[in-house]
Motif scaffolding. Structure first.
Motif, PDB file in Angstrom:
ATOM      1  N   ILE A   6       0.911  -1.286   0.038  1.00  0.00           N
ATOM      2  CA  ILE A   6      -0.190  -0.008   0.003  1.00  0.00           C
ATOM      3  C   ILE A   6       1.039   1.360  -0.129  1.00  0.00           C
ATOM      4  N   VAL A   7       1.941   1.177   0.675  1.00  0.00           N
ATOM      5  CA  VAL A   7       3.085   2.374   0.528  1.00  0.00           C
ATOM      6  C   VAL A   7       3.340   2.654  -0.587  1.00  0.00           C
ATOM      7  N   TRP A   8       3.779   1.249  -1.558  1.00  0.00           N
ATOM      8  CA  TRP A   8       4.069   1.345  -2.840  1.00  0.00           C
ATOM      9  C   TRP A   8       2.904   2.174  -3.667  1.00  0.00           C
ATOM     10  N   LEU A   9       1.752   1.748  -3.337  1.00  0.00           N
ATOM     11  CA  LEU A   9       0.625   2.231  -4.166  1.00  0.00           C
ATOM     12  C   LEU A   9       0.577   3.799  -4.020  1.00  0.00           C
ATOM     13  N   GLY A  10       0.562   4.171  -2.847  1.00  0.00           N
ATOM     14  CA  GLY A  10       0.570   5.518  -2.579  1.00  0.00           C
ATOM     15  C   GLY A  10       1.523   6.297  -3.197  1.00  0.00           C
ATOM     16  N   LEU A  11       2.742   5.900  -3.411  1.00  0.00           N
ATOM     17  CA  LEU A  11       3.811   6.589  -3.925  1.00  0.00           C
ATOM     18  C   LEU A  11       3.809   6.554  -5.638  1.00  0.00           C
TER      19      LEU A  11
END
Lengths: 506, 296
Positions: free
Chosen positions: B129-134
């Motif tokens: 989800i961190v990746w998705l946010g980025l």
């Protein structure tokens, strides 16, 4: 009908609650024609063109575009059918670039780079140079209008509607606009042109349809009639003759010297070394295209903004550092341009609005308490003497029509017997009858020995009213010239000419 | 004192993700001209719905999907009030926050004291989800600045009168923007319950929604600016936790205040800069917070 038409309306009608905006309107626009739509404010011109552009739906009647039924349900359908429109109040997006604004007005805009190239090309062809990457906020009023026009031209419209396009242009810029329109018309585009500038219509339009109270009252060749006749058709009666007699210049009342001021915000204009003198019984006209420092000058004179000592003097009293209230007490009054929000509080009653500027001079406030009876009497007096049409003084300012509120706002100041009155755009958006009344009241005030400064973008108004004329251009005020014998051409040059527009090249 | 920059950065990524999602969503909403102060309410709704779904199904990713739907659904309450009934946006947004907090507290009782299912780590052992946010940062930027829909959305937010005159549907554009903002806030909230705290507690978003609102102003309404703001806030949060853990002799309350204090200072600095510089205005959309009603 043997004659071909680009656009035809038959029996168009539209009602709003309490108002019949259009009633049985029929007219036709032929190819290659510049067709004027004339009428006072509220005559139904805007409603009519909004129906053609798909913003409003007619209640009854039929429209035809190139002999096909025309009933657009939104502006995009109207655009697809070949109708383009330049709005009176710019329909531009300040924060977006020229190219983005134009893309928004097109159905299928090409990719960004291609669009930018086409904008540069078309704007160059029509002598309206534009940089597609500029943001709208950075453009002048004339340049903004170019954006609107280019946006329309890129769609190759069959019918181009222009809603009061020249109100923000200098006479020279207006001439160039008409040269462009004439070329478009020769190429077969029909142009529907809304204005209430009669001389302009007489000079450039082939036909005129005149609306009054939502109905077509006349369809004629404007070149065959005088401006006076056209005005009479619009108003439905003879115009009042303005009486300029019985005035003579007396002692110097107001003196402004070396008035400079930085721009109040990013969109404002800095005032640069303004100097003027105003005598008793004199009307000084200040002309200029919108956004050249008019509002800033009014603010500096009314006291909304203080200036350096010695810059604003009223009969030997230095008022430079004083706010609006002490200046009013000293006799320097002002009526700003924006009726709703600046000159009057929209949700206040007329009684409360009189208190805002007339409290001190008319003794409506005593020891910090409002004398309600006196305020009411004063409001009633303004309503009576200035023929303000309202159910009563308790009505909120926003409920009055533009013309009536303007008469009230001007009347509120005039009846305080100021020594000097400064007005900005006193008849903007006001119907012809109310405008004549406002102008006459300013002349009468000067006859009684007051000095009046009229800031306006309506050059005909300035020529009619003022004894001397100054041009305000980019925050600089030209030396005054006598109005006697001044031509529109000469004024146009004083206002800075054509601001870099060129003649169309196609 | 042991503060390893890399580990601080990894923690920063996690700490900034909830507000990054919420602020990116609110950015799109505000660019469409709508001020939705209900971010906190939408986040807590997402936090509960996401946690509930993840716990019940054992699939954390399903939890995030449900959180997005729940956030979008509750945002439609705000949309109905402001876009259909033309209610005041500030009051409606505040109501949405209070409503969301109350509703989540009530419905969340059965989920208290249970643990969220474990999440599989993503590439470089950083949460998916961190990746998705980025990834959402350039995506939102691209949408706003390079697509026709983004241009129309900005036009609607900049001058709704003019957009209407050109024939664009103001209400539909704003409804879509509000729904997107709700979904993003929902995911942001669920990140707190599913991936950070791993359980549900009442009021667990703890003002993250308000920080997200401040960050949109901080960003001057741009997507890269939102990322910078979220990282700044995340960084200060992580730093103060580290300082606490390292036993710095400063009252814990002062350290906990630090991220909020930093936000206030930055906001003041920004508005001061705008006031004293002569450059044209702020990046705030022209029609922000005003309702539109067309006369036909």
């Amino acid at each position: 009908m043997a004659e071909p038409t680009v656009f035809r309306a038959e029996g168009i009608g539209k009602s709003y609650p309490g108002v019949r905006a259009n009633d049985d309107v029929s007219f036709a626009v032929r190819p290659g024609e510049i067709h004027a739509l004339l009428g006072e404010n509220g005559a139904g011109k805007s409603t009519l063109v909004k129906m053609i552009y798909g913003l409003v739906r007619p209640d009854e009647g039929r429209m035809f575009l190139l002999d096909a039924p025309h009933a657009p349900h939104d502006p995009r359908a109207a655009r697809a059918a070949g109708v383009a429109m330049v709005f009176q109040h710019f329909s531009l997006f300040d924060a977006l670039t020229v190219a983005e604004n134009i893309a928004l007005g097109m159905e299928n805009p090409p990719p960004r780079r291609e669009l930018a190239a086409r904008i540069t090309q078309v704007s160059h062809d029509f002598g309206l140079p534009l940089n597609p990457a500029r943001r709208i906020v950075t453009l002048s009023a004339g340049e903004r209008q170019r954006v609107e026009i280019i946006r329309c031209l890129l769609q190759n419209p069959r019918l181009l509607i222009m809603d009061e396009p020249t109100s923000v242009l200098t006479p020279q810029e207006a001439e160039l606009l008409f040269a462009t329109l004439r070329k478009l018309a020769e190429a077969g585009t029909a142009i529907l042109y809304i204005s209430h500038k009669l001389e302009e219509i007489r000079a450039h339009c082939d036909r005129a349809t005149i609306l009054r109270h939502g109905r077509v009252v006349e369809s004629c060749d404007p070149r065959a009639h005088s401006a006076r006749d056209l005005a009479a058709m619009m108003v439905g009666g003879q115009m009042r003759q303005i009486d300029r007699s019985g005035r003579q210049a007396g002692e110097v009342l107001l003196e402004v010297r070396g008035l400079s001021m930085p721009a109040p915000d990013a969109e404002g204009t800095a005032l640069k070394d303004i100097a003027l003198t105003l005598r008793a019984g004199e009307i000084l006209g200040i002309g200029g295209v919108a956004g050249n420092g008019q509002e800033e000058l009014l603010a500096a004179l009314s006291g909304e903004v203080a200036s350096r000592p010695g810059t604003v003097t009223l009969v030997a009293a230095d008022l430079s550092a004083k706010g609006p209230e002490p200046r009013r007490v000293a006799g320097l009054l002002a009526a700003p341009e924006d009726r709703l929000g600046h000159a009057a509080v929209p949700d206040f009653s007329l009684i409360e609005n009189t208190l805002l500027t007339a409290g001190a001079r008319k003794g409506l406030v005593r020891r910090g308490l409002i004398d309600h009876a006196a305020a009411r009497d004063y409001a009633l007096a303004v309503i009576r003497d200035f023929d303000v049409r309202t159910p009563g003084p308790h009505v909120a300012a926003r409920a009055l029509s533009g013309g009536n509120l303007q008469k009230f706002v001007i009347g509120r100041e005039v009846m305080q017997s100021p020594r000097v009155l400064v007005v900005n755009q006193p008849t903007w958006g006001v119907d012809a009858g109310a405008a004549a009344a406002v102008r006459q009241s300013l002349l009468d005030l000067a006859r009684r020995g007051a000095g009046v400064i009229v800031i306006s973008q309506d050059l005909d108004e300035l020529l009619e009213l003022s004894d001397r004329f100054c041009a305000l251009n980019e925050g600089r005020l030209s030396p005054p010239v006598p109005t006697e014998g001044l031509t529109l051409d000469r004024i146009g040059l004083m206002l800075g000419g054509a601001h870099g527009m060129e003649e169309a090249r196609i | 004192m042991m503060i390893d920059p890399l580990s601080v950065f990894l923690l920063l990524l996690g700490a900034s993700t909830p507000i990054l999602f919420a602020a990116l969503g609110e950015l799109v909403v505000e660019r469409a001209g709508v001020l939705n102060l209900g971010v906190e309410g939408m986040m807590i709704t997402g936090a509960l719905a996401g946690f509930g779904a993840a716990y019940s199904t054992g699939n954390p990713f399903l939890g995030f999907l449900v959180a997005a739907c729940a956030g979008a659904a509750i945002s439609m309450l705000f949309a109905a009030l402001t876009q259909v009934f033309l209610a005041n946006q500030v009051a409606s947004g505040l109501a949405l926050t209070l409503f969301g907090l109350g509703l989540a507290a009530m419905l969340g009782k059965p989920f208290e004291g249970v643990r969220a299912p474990a999440m599989p780590a993503g590439p470089l052992r950083i949460n998916w989800i961190v990746w998705l946010g980025l990834v959402m940062v350039p995506l939102v930027w691209w949408f706003l600045n390079r697509t026709r829909s983004g241009l129309i959305l900005r036009a609607v937010g900049e001058n709704h009168e003019a957009a209407h005159a050109l024939g664009y549907n103001i209400r539909l554009t704003r409804l879509a923007a509000i729904a997107f903002g709700g979904a993003m806030a929902g995911v942001g909230g669920a990140f707190i319950s599913i991936a950070t705290v791993l359980q549900w507690t009442e009021g667990m978003t703890a003002g993250a929604g308000w920080i997200a609102l401040a960050i949109v102003v901080f960003s001057n309404w741009t997507a890269p600016g939102v990322l910078a703001g979220a990282w700044l806030f995340g960084g200060v949060t992580v730093l103060q936790l580290r300082l606490q853990a390292a036993g710095v002799a400063v009252p814990v309350q002062l350290l906990s205040m630090a991220p909020y204090l930093a936000t206030i200072i930055v906001l003041v600095a920004i508005s001061a800069r705008q006031k004293f510089s002569r450059r044209a205005g702020t990046g705030a959309p022209g029609s922000l917070g005003t309702n539109f009603h067309a006369l036909r």
